[in-house]
Design an enzyme around this catalytic site. Structure first.
Site, PDB file in Angstrom:
ATOM      1  N   ASP A  34       0.819  -1.218   0.000  1.00 61.25           N
ATOM      2  CA  ASP A  34       0.000   0.000   0.000  1.00 61.25           C
ATOM      3  C   ASP A  34       0.852   1.266   0.000  1.00 61.25           C
ATOM      4  O   ASP A  34       2.072   1.207   0.117  1.00 61.25           O
ATOM      5  CB  ASP A  34      -0.990  -0.010   1.168  1.00 61.25           C
ATOM      6  N   GLY A  35       0.150   2.382  -0.169  1.00 58.73           N
ATOM      7  CA  GLY A  35       0.848   3.665  -0.224  1.00 58.73           C
ATOM      8  C   GLY A  35       1.023   4.152  -1.655  1.00 58.73           C
ATOM      9  O   GLY A  35       1.590   5.220  -1.887  1.00 58.73           O
ATOM     10  N   GLY A  37      -1.337   5.119  -3.763  1.00 50.90           N
ATOM     11  CA  GLY A  37      -2.183   6.295  -3.970  1.00 50.90           C
ATOM     12  C   GLY A  37      -1.554   7.517  -3.321  1.00 50.90           C
ATOM     13  O   GLY A  37      -1.462   8.591  -3.939  1.00 50.90           O
ATOM     14  N   GLU A  81     -12.404  -5.646   0.236  1.00 55.24           N
ATOM     15  CA  GLU A  81     -12.883  -4.305   0.604  1.00 55.24           C
ATOM     16  C   GLU A  81     -12.563  -3.263  -0.480  1.00 55.24           C
ATOM     17  O   GLU A  81     -13.130  -2.170  -0.480  1.00 55.24           O
ATOM     18  CB  GLU A  81     -12.257  -3.852   1.937  1.00 55.24           C
ATOM     19  N   ASN A  82     -11.635  -3.600  -1.374  1.00 59.20           N
ATOM     20  CA  ASN A  82     -11.230  -2.616  -2.387  1.00 59.20           C
ATOM     21  C   ASN A  82     -12.326  -2.293  -3.404  1.00 59.20           C
ATOM     22  O   ASN A  82     -12.223  -1.306  -4.137  1.00 59.20           O
ATOM     23  CB  ASN A  82      -9.959  -3.064  -3.128  1.00 59.20           C
ATOM     24  N   TRP A  83     -13.416  -3.094  -3.421  1.00 62.81           N
ATOM     25  CA  TRP A  83     -14.546  -2.770  -4.310  1.00 62.81           C
ATOM     26  C   TRP A  83     -15.192  -1.455  -3.906  1.00 62.81           C
ATOM     27  O   TRP A  83     -15.961  -0.880  -4.660  1.00 62.81           O
ATOM     28  CB  TRP A  83     -15.585  -3.897  -4.289  1.00 62.81           C
ATOM     29  N   ARG A 208      -1.753  -1.739  10.707  1.00 58.95           N
ATOM     30  CA  ARG A 208      -2.916  -2.621  10.828  1.00 58.95           C
ATOM     31  C   ARG A 208      -2.784  -3.759   9.821  1.00 58.95           C
ATOM     32  O   ARG A 208      -2.029  -3.653   8.847  1.00 58.95           O
ATOM     33  CB  ARG A 208      -4.244  -1.872  10.626  1.00 58.95           C
ATOM     34  N   GLU A 221       5.469 -12.094  13.038  1.00 61.67           N
ATOM     35  CA  GLU A 221       6.177 -10.900  13.507  1.00 61.67           C
ATOM     36  C   GLU A 221       5.796  -9.758  12.579  1.00 61.67           C
ATOM     37  O   GLU A 221       5.911  -9.867  11.355  1.00 61.67           O
ATOM     38  CB  GLU A 221       7.704 -11.120  13.451  1.00 61.67           C
TER      39      GLU A 221
HETATM   40  C1  FPP Z   1      -3.487  -0.520  -1.913  1.00 58.84           C
HETATM   41  O1  FPP Z   1      -2.925   0.639  -1.535  1.00 58.84           O
HETATM   42  C2  FPP Z   1      -2.871  -1.109  -3.113  1.00 58.84           C
HETATM   43  C3  FPP Z   1      -3.555  -1.741  -4.064  1.00 58.84           C
HETATM   44  C4  FPP Z   1      -5.022  -1.923  -3.954  1.00 58.84           C
HETATM   45  C5  FPP Z   1      -2.931  -2.263  -5.306  1.00 58.84           C
HETATM   46  C6  FPP Z   1      -1.597  -2.923  -5.177  1.00 58.84           C
HETATM   47  C7  FPP Z   1      -1.228  -3.575  -6.457  1.00 58.84           C
HETATM   48  C8  FPP Z   1      -0.014  -3.555  -7.023  1.00 58.84           C
HETATM   49  C9  FPP Z   1       1.135  -2.854  -6.441  1.00 58.84           C
HETATM   50  C10 FPP Z   1       0.225  -4.254  -8.321  1.00 58.84           C
HETATM   51  C11 FPP Z   1       0.682  -5.646  -8.213  1.00 58.84           C
HETATM   52  C12 FPP Z   1      -0.001  -6.486  -9.193  1.00 58.84           C
HETATM   53  C13 FPP Z   1      -0.195  -7.829  -9.121  1.00 58.84           C
HETATM   54  C14 FPP Z   1      -0.868  -8.562 -10.208  1.00 58.84           C
HETATM   55  C15 FPP Z   1       0.207  -8.625  -7.973  1.00 58.84           C
HETATM   56  P1  FPP Z   1      -3.101   2.141  -2.050  1.00 58.84           P
HETATM   57  O2  FPP Z   1      -1.909   2.493  -2.790  1.00 58.84           O
HETATM   58  O3  FPP Z   1      -4.367   2.307  -2.725  1.00 58.84           O
HETATM   59  O4  FPP Z   1      -3.022   2.826  -0.675  1.00 58.84           O
HETATM   60  P2  FPP Z   1      -3.110   4.307  -0.149  1.00 58.84           P
HETATM   61  O5  FPP Z   1      -4.445   4.824  -0.547  1.00 58.84           O
HETATM   62  O6  FPP Z   1      -2.947   4.003   1.291  1.00 58.84           O
HETATM   63  O7  FPP Z   1      -1.982   5.113  -0.673  1.00 58.84           O
END
Ligand code: FPP
Length: 255
Positions: A34-35, A37, A81-83, A208, A221
């Site tokens: 994550d991160g 966005g 939940e990403n939907w 989390r 861990e």
């Molecule tokens: C969530 O964090 C991240 C995702 C929903 C996508 C992650 C997918 C990849 C990095 C691509 C990998 C692809 C495959 C096929 C394995 P966010 O960036 O939306 O979080 P934020 O809002 O906290 O910044």
């Protein structure tokens, strides 16, 4: 791959690795990507630009695990939940997952990586399922390392799906309720052969678990860093493994 430079087939990228005894190498790393966005927004870019960077970062993380001899890496690519995200981001992520699989499948196969999909079918784009199944089929006999791709995955959903299958088998007389144990329940999870998570890694610093591998991470861990996923490197993966190796694990017992 240039064999003159890199004679080690388990270190295809020829990374220079820290020296950690094999007994302190995690058998399973759960990686929250994550991160993306936030990384993009900080730069005035659309969120999707951050996700795009994640592809190469994930492949670098795979190389790091190969180089360290980590047998199982699970990556959280799309949660149940990403939907809830905007329709356009969901659409992007579905297409992106499909394209990443198509682009990286052969490379993963060459490196001896077995791809396994963990997640639910309903709602998931058919083209994504097709690519996941093609990657699983192509790599099914690989043994160097397993990459668990968690797409339309939720830890609670996985337990609900296991409960449904167990109930069905109990109703069919195949299992006796009194015989249901932790070992038996684990056999009903998406990948029954998956080892427990040793290292739960969330590079972005959010503290989390976000419904990721909650059964398998009971004694994991937790390692948090301060890197948004697009900035995460194999050195950060090595640092996380070094931190894990220093931890004192007791599993509820005493030393
Ligand atoms: C969530 O964090 C991240 C995702 C929903 C996508 C992650 C997918 C990849 C990095 C691509 C990998 C692809 C495959 C096929 C394995 P966010 O960036 O939306 O979080 P934020 O809002 O906290 O910044």
């Amino acid at each position: 791959m240039n064999m003159d430079v890199n004679p080690n087939p388990t270190n295809p990228a020829g990374l220079s690795t820290p020296d950690i005894p094999a007994e302190f190498i995690p058998r399973h790393i759960a990686l929250v990507m994550d991160g993306n966005g936030r990384w993009a927004q900080e730069r005035g870019m659309p969120r999707t630009e951050g996700h795009k960077r994640g592809e190469a970062v994930l492949m670098d993380a795979v190389d790091a695990c190969l180089a360290m001899g980590v047998p199982y890496l699970s990556a959280y690519a799309f949660s149940t939940e990403n939907w809830r995200r905007t329709a356009s981001e969901v659409r992007f992520l579905m297409g992106f997952n499909r394209d990443v699989l198509r682009r990286q499948r052969d490379m993963l196969h060459e490196k001896g990586v077995r791809v396994v999909w963990l997640g639910r079918r309903p709602r998931l784009w058919r083209s994504v399922i097709r690519e996941l199944e093609a990657a699983e089929e192509l790599t099914r006999n690989n043994t160097t390392m397993t990459l668990g791709l968690c797409i339309n995955y939720g830890g609670r959903a996985e337990l609900v799906d296991a409960a449904r299958k167990i109930a069905r088998d109990a109703a069919d007389g195949k299992i006796v309720p009194e015989r249901i144990s932790e070992e038996l329940l684990a056999q009903y999870l998406y990948d029954p052969g998956m080892p427990d998570v040793d290292l739960f890694l969330r590079p972005s610093g959010e503290k989390r678990t976000s419904n990721f591998l909650i059964w398998q991470s009971a004694y994991a861990e937790m390692v948090y860093q301060d890197k948004l996923f697009p900035d995460f490197t194999h050195e950060d993966m090595f640092a996380a493994i070094e931190e894990y190796a220093r931890r004192d694990r007791r599993f509820g017992g005493t030393k």
